[in-house]
Write an enzyme that holds these catalytic residues in place. Structure first.
Site, PDB file in Angstrom:
ATOM      1  N   HIS A 132      15.709  32.199  14.221  1.00  0.00           N
ATOM      2  CA  HIS A 132      15.330  32.959  15.415  1.00  0.00           C
ATOM      3  C   HIS A 132      14.735  32.072  16.507  1.00  0.00           C
ATOM      4  O   HIS A 132      13.761  32.455  17.175  1.00  0.00           O
ATOM      5  CB  HIS A 132      14.312  34.067  15.077  1.00  0.00           C
ATOM      6  CG  HIS A 132      14.685  34.924  13.909  1.00  0.00           C
ATOM      7  ND1 HIS A 132      15.983  35.181  13.543  1.00  0.00           N
ATOM      8  CD2 HIS A 132      13.924  35.611  13.024  1.00  0.00           C
ATOM      9  CE1 HIS A 132      16.004  35.974  12.491  1.00  0.00           C
ATOM     10  NE2 HIS A 132      14.773  36.243  12.146  1.00  0.00           N
ATOM     11  N   HIS A 175      10.939  43.950   1.706  1.00  0.00           N
ATOM     12  CA  HIS A 175      11.260  43.710   3.109  1.00  0.00           C
ATOM     13  C   HIS A 175      12.780  43.688   3.239  1.00  0.00           C
ATOM     14  O   HIS A 175      13.472  43.048   2.442  1.00  0.00           O
ATOM     15  CB  HIS A 175      10.656  42.372   3.529  1.00  0.00           C
ATOM     16  CG  HIS A 175      10.852  41.994   4.961  1.00  0.00           C
ATOM     17  ND1 HIS A 175      11.031  42.912   5.965  1.00  0.00           N
ATOM     18  CD2 HIS A 175      10.895  40.762   5.562  1.00  0.00           C
ATOM     19  CE1 HIS A 175      11.172  42.259   7.124  1.00  0.00           C
ATOM     20  NE2 HIS A 175      11.101  40.973   6.902  1.00  0.00           N
ATOM     21  N   GLU A 186      14.695  42.662   5.902  1.00  0.00           N
ATOM     22  CA  GLU A 186      15.348  41.649   6.733  1.00  0.00           C
ATOM     23  C   GLU A 186      16.392  40.906   5.903  1.00  0.00           C
ATOM     24  O   GLU A 186      16.201  40.654   4.707  1.00  0.00           O
ATOM     25  CB  GLU A 186      14.310  40.688   7.302  1.00  0.00           C
ATOM     26  CG  GLU A 186      14.848  39.806   8.412  1.00  0.00           C
ATOM     27  CD  GLU A 186      13.752  39.050   9.148  1.00  0.00           C
ATOM     28  OE1 GLU A 186      14.091  38.366  10.140  1.00  0.00           O
ATOM     29  OE2 GLU A 186      12.574  39.122   8.756  1.00  0.00           O
ATOM     30  N   ASP A 230      17.505  37.986   5.351  1.00  0.00           N
ATOM     31  CA  ASP A 230      17.278  36.793   4.539  1.00  0.00           C
ATOM     32  C   ASP A 230      16.702  37.154   3.176  1.00  0.00           C
ATOM     33  O   ASP A 230      16.643  36.306   2.278  1.00  0.00           O
ATOM     34  CB  ASP A 230      16.400  35.768   5.263  1.00  0.00           C
ATOM     35  CG  ASP A 230      15.108  36.341   5.797  1.00  0.00           C
ATOM     36  OD1 ASP A 230      15.047  37.549   6.063  1.00  0.00           O
ATOM     37  OD2 ASP A 230      14.148  35.566   5.968  1.00  0.00           O
ATOM     38  N   HIS A 251       6.279  41.603   9.123  1.00  0.00           N
ATOM     39  CA  HIS A 251       6.388  41.683  10.579  1.00  0.00           C
ATOM     40  C   HIS A 251       7.446  42.685  11.009  1.00  0.00           C
ATOM     41  O   HIS A 251       7.866  42.674  12.163  1.00  0.00           O
ATOM     42  CB  HIS A 251       6.691  40.294  11.168  1.00  0.00           C
ATOM     43  CG  HIS A 251       7.948  39.680  10.626  1.00  0.00           C
ATOM     44  ND1 HIS A 251       8.925  39.180  11.464  1.00  0.00           N
ATOM     45  CD2 HIS A 251       8.419  39.504   9.372  1.00  0.00           C
ATOM     46  CE1 HIS A 251       9.919  38.706  10.746  1.00  0.00           C
ATOM     47  NE2 HIS A 251       9.632  38.900   9.484  1.00  0.00           N
ATOM     48  N   ASP A 279       6.796  38.475   3.544  1.00  0.00           N
ATOM     49  CA  ASP A 279       6.807  37.378   4.515  1.00  0.00           C
ATOM     50  C   ASP A 279       5.419  36.845   4.863  1.00  0.00           C
ATOM     51  O   ASP A 279       5.302  35.876   5.614  1.00  0.00           O
ATOM     52  CB  ASP A 279       7.517  37.826   5.800  1.00  0.00           C
ATOM     53  CG  ASP A 279       9.013  37.542   5.760  1.00  0.00           C
ATOM     54  OD1 ASP A 279       9.460  36.879   4.812  1.00  0.00           O
ATOM     55  OD2 ASP A 279       9.727  37.985   6.666  1.00  0.00           O
ATOM     56  N   TYR A 333       4.686  28.385  10.482  1.00  0.00           N
ATOM     57  CA  TYR A 333       5.251  29.694  10.127  1.00  0.00           C
ATOM     58  C   TYR A 333       4.453  30.818  10.793  1.00  0.00           C
ATOM     59  O   TYR A 333       5.020  31.713  11.429  1.00  0.00           O
ATOM     60  CB  TYR A 333       5.224  29.832   8.612  1.00  0.00           C
ATOM     61  CG  TYR A 333       5.851  31.084   8.058  1.00  0.00           C
ATOM     62  CD1 TYR A 333       7.203  31.125   7.738  1.00  0.00           C
ATOM     63  CD2 TYR A 333       5.091  32.218   7.811  1.00  0.00           C
ATOM     64  CE1 TYR A 333       7.775  32.258   7.194  1.00  0.00           C
ATOM     65  CE2 TYR A 333       5.652  33.357   7.273  1.00  0.00           C
ATOM     66  CZ  TYR A 333       7.000  33.366   6.964  1.00  0.00           C
ATOM     67  OH  TYR A 333       7.555  34.507   6.433  1.00  0.00           O
ATOM     68  N   HIS A 386       8.979  33.196   1.208  1.00  0.00           N
ATOM     69  CA  HIS A 386       9.439  31.887   1.693  1.00  0.00           C
ATOM     70  C   HIS A 386       8.419  30.837   1.274  1.00  0.00           C
ATOM     71  O   HIS A 386       7.214  31.079   1.279  1.00  0.00           O
ATOM     72  CB  HIS A 386       9.548  31.853   3.219  1.00  0.00           C
ATOM     73  CG  HIS A 386      10.624  32.724   3.795  1.00  0.00           C
ATOM     74  ND1 HIS A 386      11.964  32.524   3.559  1.00  0.00           N
ATOM     75  CD2 HIS A 386      10.549  33.798   4.619  1.00  0.00           C
ATOM     76  CE1 HIS A 386      12.675  33.437   4.214  1.00  0.00           C
ATOM     77  NE2 HIS A 386      11.833  34.222   4.861  1.00  0.00           N
TER      78      HIS A 386
END
Length: 405
Positions: free
Chosen positions: A24, A77, A79, A81, A144, A163, A191, A224
């Site tokens: 991003h 989450h 998202e 990824d 987020h 995250d 991050y 992550h």
């Protein structure tokens, strides 16, 4: 393939991405997509991975157990990824339950259009017994994404934190005590700076909630980066600083230049900061990526921005950086602007206008110099640096600093 164990019958089964360099607009050197497997009466998989890494996830699971023996799939989450592997994983394991938050359920339907999946929606405080172990859940909306939640394994005191508390950090090692602490904290800072700064009010609220719940945390397992097993308190303490925008007493001079006039001004500003006893860093946007600069912005107490004027506006790299920073909304700093120009000089006013949108105090109206600065004008730049230094020191001392615009 070696089994990577967090605790008895709890395994890391994620994937390491050594390739990705952009997330991003945030420059990274690879990352990990962490997923975790709990072996109990109800075998549970917590999170999945980015789509191209589905095979690696399944391979790691098969090294421990037949994927078809997985009963529950927790989606912290949605998202991509973390959820890109879901369609294939659902086919491979056919779970009894897909456990998610209310907003996670909505997001899963919007991403995958599969109303037939066995969704089990949970709310904060709800528990699910696996056998010898118990999962409890904490919704973390807007950390987020609206769907985000934490999963807590009570008996082992492991917080699977989605995250939060992560880092885009590709490594052969899986735990915080196995890697350089300087590198790890720099990556964790980067991050937070590039993903979570905007959501700092929600981070504050979450940390207060976790403290109120008095959750003992032996291990933090984010989606992550590495798992924090040796000192999870270190990253929690760092988040408590970052989410309240605590400055470190340092200043950044961030600039872009055409023919080096603005560069000359930047160096003179830096000299003024030095004379005021302020530690500083210079960032030329021609050679520094926006996300690396933003990493230092997170903890800086003062920002001095410089751009030459091009086509009645800012230089493109400064526009790029300011739009990026504006989206992340750093706060509780002092700032000033400067720049060289030929015949119009709009860049300084444009930079001021963007800074005024943020919770950042403009302590100087800005300094413009036509073409190439001469000795006296460079002296004005030095004084600009001193002014920023004094304002920053006053703010650090708890004094109220008013904007000049």
């Amino acid at each position: 393939m070696r089994k990577i164990k967090l605790a008895n019958n709890i395994y890391w089964v994620g994937a390491v991405d050594w390739i990705t360099r952009d997330f991003h607009g945030y420059s990274i050197n690879g990352t990990t997509y962490n997923a975790f497997l709990i072996i109990d009466d109800k075998v549970t998989l917590i999170d999945t991975v980015k789509g191209p890494y589905t095979g690696e996830l399944l391979h790691r699971i098969r090294n421990i157990i037949d994927p078809k023996k997985i009963d529950y799939l927790v989606v912290n989450h949605v998202e991509m990824d973390h959820s890109g592997a879901l369609p294939e994983i659902m086919e491979a394991i056919n779970p009894e339950k897909v456990i998610c938050s209310k907003m996670g359920h909505k997001a899963l339907l919007q991403h995958f259009h599969r109303p037939d999946w066995p969704y089990h929606v949970v709310t904060s405080g709800e528990e699910i017994r696996l056998g010898q172990r118990t999962l409890s859940f904490l919704e973390t909306r807007m950390l987020h994404w609206p769907d985000s939640m934490f999963t807590y394994l009570k008996e082992d005191q492991i917080l699977f934190s989605s995250d939060a508390f992560g880092a885009h950090f590709a490594s052969s090692e899986r735990f915080d005590d196995e890697v350089s602490q300087d590198i790890l904290m720099r990556e964790a800072t980067k991050y937070y700076a590039n993903i979570l700064t905007l959501y700092s009010p929600f981070v504050q609220k979450l940390l207060a909630q976790v403290q109120e719940m008095q959750l003992p945390i032996k291990m933090l397992a984010p989606d992550h980066g590495v798992v924090w097993r040796s000192n999870p308190a270190a990253i929690i303490e760092a988040y408590s600083r970052w989410c309240t925008h605590q400055g470190n007493g340092k200043a950044l001079v961030i600039y872009d230049t055409m023919w080096d006039s603005t560069k000359m001004m930047a160096r003179a500003v830096a000299e003024g900061l030095h004379e005021q006893g302020v530690e500083y860093k210079l960032f030329d946007l021609q050679v520094n990526h926006r996300s690396d600069v933003m990493t230092d912005v997170l903890e800086a107490s003062a920002l001095v921005l410089g751009s030459s004027t091009l086509n009645n506006g800012m230089l493109p790299r400064m526009v790029d950086f300011l739009m990026y920073m504006r989206g992340l909304r750093p706060a509780k700093k002092v700032a000033a602007t400067f720049g060289s120009y030929g015949w119009s000089g709009e860049a300084v006013g444009m930079m001021n206008a963007i800074i005024k949108e943020l919770d950042i105090v403009l302590c100087h109206k800005g300094l413009k110099v036509p073409y190439v600065p001469e000795h006296g004008q460079l002296g004005q730049c030095v004084e600009l640096g001193r002014t920023v230094g004094r304002a920053m020191q006053a703010m650090m001392a708890g004094e109220k600093v008013e904007s000049v615009l």
